[in-house]
Design a protein around this motif. Sequence first.
Motif, PDB file in Angstrom:
ATOM      1  N   GLU A   1       0.821  -1.205   0.000  1.00 15.13           N
ATOM      2  CA  GLU A   1       0.000   0.000   0.000  1.00 15.13           C
ATOM      3  C   GLU A   1       0.857   1.258   0.000  1.00 15.13           C
ATOM      4  OE1 GLU A   1      -3.324   2.022   2.849  1.00 15.13           O
ATOM      5  OE2 GLU A   1      -3.329  -0.149   2.655  1.00 15.13           O
ATOM      6  N   GLU A   2       1.982   1.230   0.710  1.00 18.79           N
ATOM      7  CA  GLU A   2       2.849   2.399   0.787  1.00 18.79           C
ATOM      8  C   GLU A   2       3.594   2.648  -0.519  1.00 18.79           C
ATOM      9  OE1 GLU A   2       5.299   1.545   4.128  1.00 18.79           O
ATOM     10  OE2 GLU A   2       3.690   1.876   5.568  1.00 18.79           O
ATOM     11  N   GLU A   3       3.828   1.600  -1.311  1.00 19.77           N
ATOM     12  CA  GLU A   3       4.600   1.734  -2.539  1.00 19.77           C
ATOM     13  C   GLU A   3       3.723   1.885  -3.784  1.00 19.77           C
ATOM     14  OE1 GLU A   3       7.086  -1.704  -2.640  1.00 19.77           O
ATOM     15  OE2 GLU A   3       8.225  -1.087  -0.888  1.00 19.77           O
ATOM     16  N   MET A   4       2.459   2.136  -3.592  1.00 21.05           N
ATOM     17  CA  MET A   4       1.540   2.193  -4.728  1.00 21.05           C
ATOM     18  C   MET A   4       1.811   3.383  -5.635  1.00 21.05           C
ATOM     19  SD  MET A   4      -2.161   1.198  -3.375  1.00 21.05           S
ATOM     20  CE  MET A   4      -2.523  -0.418  -2.749  1.00 21.05           C
ATOM     21  N   VAL A   5       1.662   3.134  -6.928  1.00 19.61           N
ATOM     22  CA  VAL A   5       1.745   4.173  -7.944  1.00 19.61           C
ATOM     23  C   VAL A   5       0.323   4.443  -8.425  1.00 19.61           C
ATOM     24  CG1 VAL A   5       2.554   4.678 -10.290  1.00 19.61           C
ATOM     25  CG2 VAL A   5       4.042   3.479  -8.680  1.00 19.61           C
ATOM     26  N   ARG A   6      -0.001   5.700  -8.649  1.00 20.77           N
ATOM     27  CA  ARG A   6      -1.330   6.066  -9.114  1.00 20.77           C
ATOM     28  C   ARG A   6      -1.233   6.743 -10.480  1.00 20.77           C
ATOM     29  NH1 ARG A   6      -2.487   3.134  -5.573  1.00 20.77           N
ATOM     30  NH2 ARG A   6      -3.591   3.626  -3.683  1.00 20.77           N
TER      31      ARG A   6
ATOM     32  N   THR B   1     -10.258  10.482 -12.992  1.00 25.69           N
ATOM     33  CA  THR B   1     -10.043   9.166 -12.393  1.00 25.69           C
ATOM     34  C   THR B   1      -8.641   9.042 -11.828  1.00 25.69           C
ATOM     35  OG1 THR B   1     -11.471   8.260 -14.120  1.00 25.69           O
ATOM     36  CG2 THR B   1     -10.218   6.686 -12.830  1.00 25.69           C
ATOM     37  N   VAL B   2      -8.539   8.406 -10.662  1.00 22.57           N
ATOM     38  CA  VAL B   2      -7.263   7.974 -10.102  1.00 22.57           C
ATOM     39  C   VAL B   2      -7.269   6.454 -10.226  1.00 22.57           C
ATOM     40  CG1 VAL B   2      -5.795   7.886  -8.062  1.00 22.57           C
ATOM     41  CG2 VAL B   2      -7.194   9.909  -8.488  1.00 22.57           C
ATOM     42  N   TYR B   3      -6.245   5.912 -10.855  1.00 22.29           N
ATOM     43  CA  TYR B   3      -6.203   4.494 -11.194  1.00 22.29           C
ATOM     44  C   TYR B   3      -4.980   3.837 -10.559  1.00 22.29           C
ATOM     45  CZ  TYR B   3      -6.471   0.393 -14.236  1.00 22.29           C
ATOM     46  OH  TYR B   3      -6.569  -0.885 -14.717  1.00 22.29           O
ATOM     47  N   ASP B   4      -5.190   2.663  -9.989  1.00 27.07           N
ATOM     48  CA  ASP B   4      -4.101   1.883  -9.403  1.00 27.07           C
ATOM     49  C   ASP B   4      -3.681   0.818 -10.409  1.00 27.07           C
ATOM     50  OD1 ASP B   4      -2.395   0.250  -8.026  1.00 27.07           O
ATOM     51  OD2 ASP B   4      -3.714  -0.048  -6.302  1.00 27.07           O
ATOM     52  N   PRO B   5      -2.537   0.971 -11.081  1.00 23.86           N
ATOM     53  CA  PRO B   5      -2.148   0.015 -12.115  1.00 23.86           C
ATOM     54  C   PRO B   5      -1.783  -1.367 -11.569  1.00 23.86           C
ATOM     55  CG  PRO B   5      -0.394   1.603 -11.765  1.00 23.86           C
ATOM     56  CD  PRO B   5      -1.562   2.049 -10.933  1.00 23.86           C
TER      57      PRO B   5
ATOM     58  N   ALA C   1      -3.264  -2.989  -8.970  1.00 18.96           N
ATOM     59  CA  ALA C   1      -4.497  -3.723  -8.682  1.00 18.96           C
ATOM     60  C   ALA C   1      -5.417  -3.755  -9.895  1.00 18.96           C
ATOM     61  CB  ALA C   1      -5.224  -3.092  -7.501  1.00 18.96           C
ATOM     62  N   ASP C   2      -5.106  -2.948 -10.915  1.00 21.64           N
ATOM     63  CA  ASP C   2      -5.897  -2.880 -12.141  1.00 21.64           C
ATOM     64  C   ASP C   2      -7.330  -2.425 -11.867  1.00 21.64           C
ATOM     65  OD1 ASP C   2      -6.061  -2.996 -14.880  1.00 21.64           O
ATOM     66  OD2 ASP C   2      -6.669  -5.105 -14.931  1.00 21.64           O
ATOM     67  N   ILE C   3      -7.461  -1.417 -10.969  1.00 23.08           N
ATOM     68  CA  ILE C   3      -8.782  -0.880 -10.634  1.00 23.08           C
ATOM     69  C   ILE C   3      -8.694   0.628 -10.422  1.00 23.08           C
ATOM     70  CG2 ILE C   3      -9.749  -2.961  -9.546  1.00 23.08           C
ATOM     71  CD1 ILE C   3      -8.955  -1.777  -6.834  1.00 23.08           C
ATOM     72  N   PRO C   4      -9.778   1.337 -10.696  1.00 24.82           N
ATOM     73  CA  PRO C   4      -9.807   2.753 -10.323  1.00 24.82           C
ATOM     74  C   PRO C   4      -9.990   2.862  -8.815  1.00 24.82           C
ATOM     75  CG  PRO C   4     -11.869   2.121 -11.353  1.00 24.82           C
ATOM     76  CD  PRO C   4     -10.968   0.929 -11.422  1.00 24.82           C
ATOM     77  N   THR C   5      -9.321   3.817  -8.204  1.00 22.40           N
ATOM     78  CA  THR C   5      -9.452   3.989  -6.758  1.00 22.40           C
ATOM     79  C   THR C   5     -10.302   5.191  -6.400  1.00 22.40           C
ATOM     80  OG1 THR C   5      -7.416   5.277  -6.663  1.00 22.40           O
ATOM     81  CG2 THR C   5      -7.238   2.904  -6.268  1.00 22.40           C
TER      82      THR C   5
END
Length: 190
Positions: A115-120, A150-154, A156-160
């Motif tokens: 979670e801390e290393e997530m790219v958006r 949109t903010v997208y989490d690549p 998890a392949d989902i929009p956040t």
Amino acid sequence: MKHSNSVFHQLLKHLPRHQFQKAVDRHKGDHRVRSLPCWTQLISLMFAQMTGRTSLRDLEENFNTKRNHHYHLGVERIKRSSLSDANNNRPSAIFMETFFYLLGKVRGELPRKVEEEMVRLIDSTTIDMNLNQFEWASFRSTKAGIKLHTVYDPDADIPTYFEMTAAKINDRKAAHKLPICLSPHQLIFS
């Protein structure tokens, strides 16, 4: 003959109906509804998305042919006119709240380090609309439109996160409101 749950039913196990009903009650989604409750609307729209239905007529025809599954999903037959009215008049906040509830469940399963290393990824898309049908979405003198930010989490392949604004809104102005990283407790609306 022995009953076995459908894959669709198994997917719905992740969304407790009572949780969805809380959002419906909070936004008065089923107030004065006679024929198409919010739950049936949600299920039919999910069915449309997963099966690639291209119109309300196509959705009505295909959804109603699966009548043997309706009882187990807690839904009834749909009519395209009722579904069209529901899509037009019901508060979208019900479904947005449901999205963020499910997103919170997904994010709650991730390890803290991930979670801390997530790219958006942040993007906006302008959706053109017919000015005669969507006067509320005036964009230019000859066309209507909205903009979806949109903010997208690549990973998890989902929009956040997403927000709909008038098409005229500049991306920079809308970007100040977009959360880059949301913790699970921030995702669920109260």
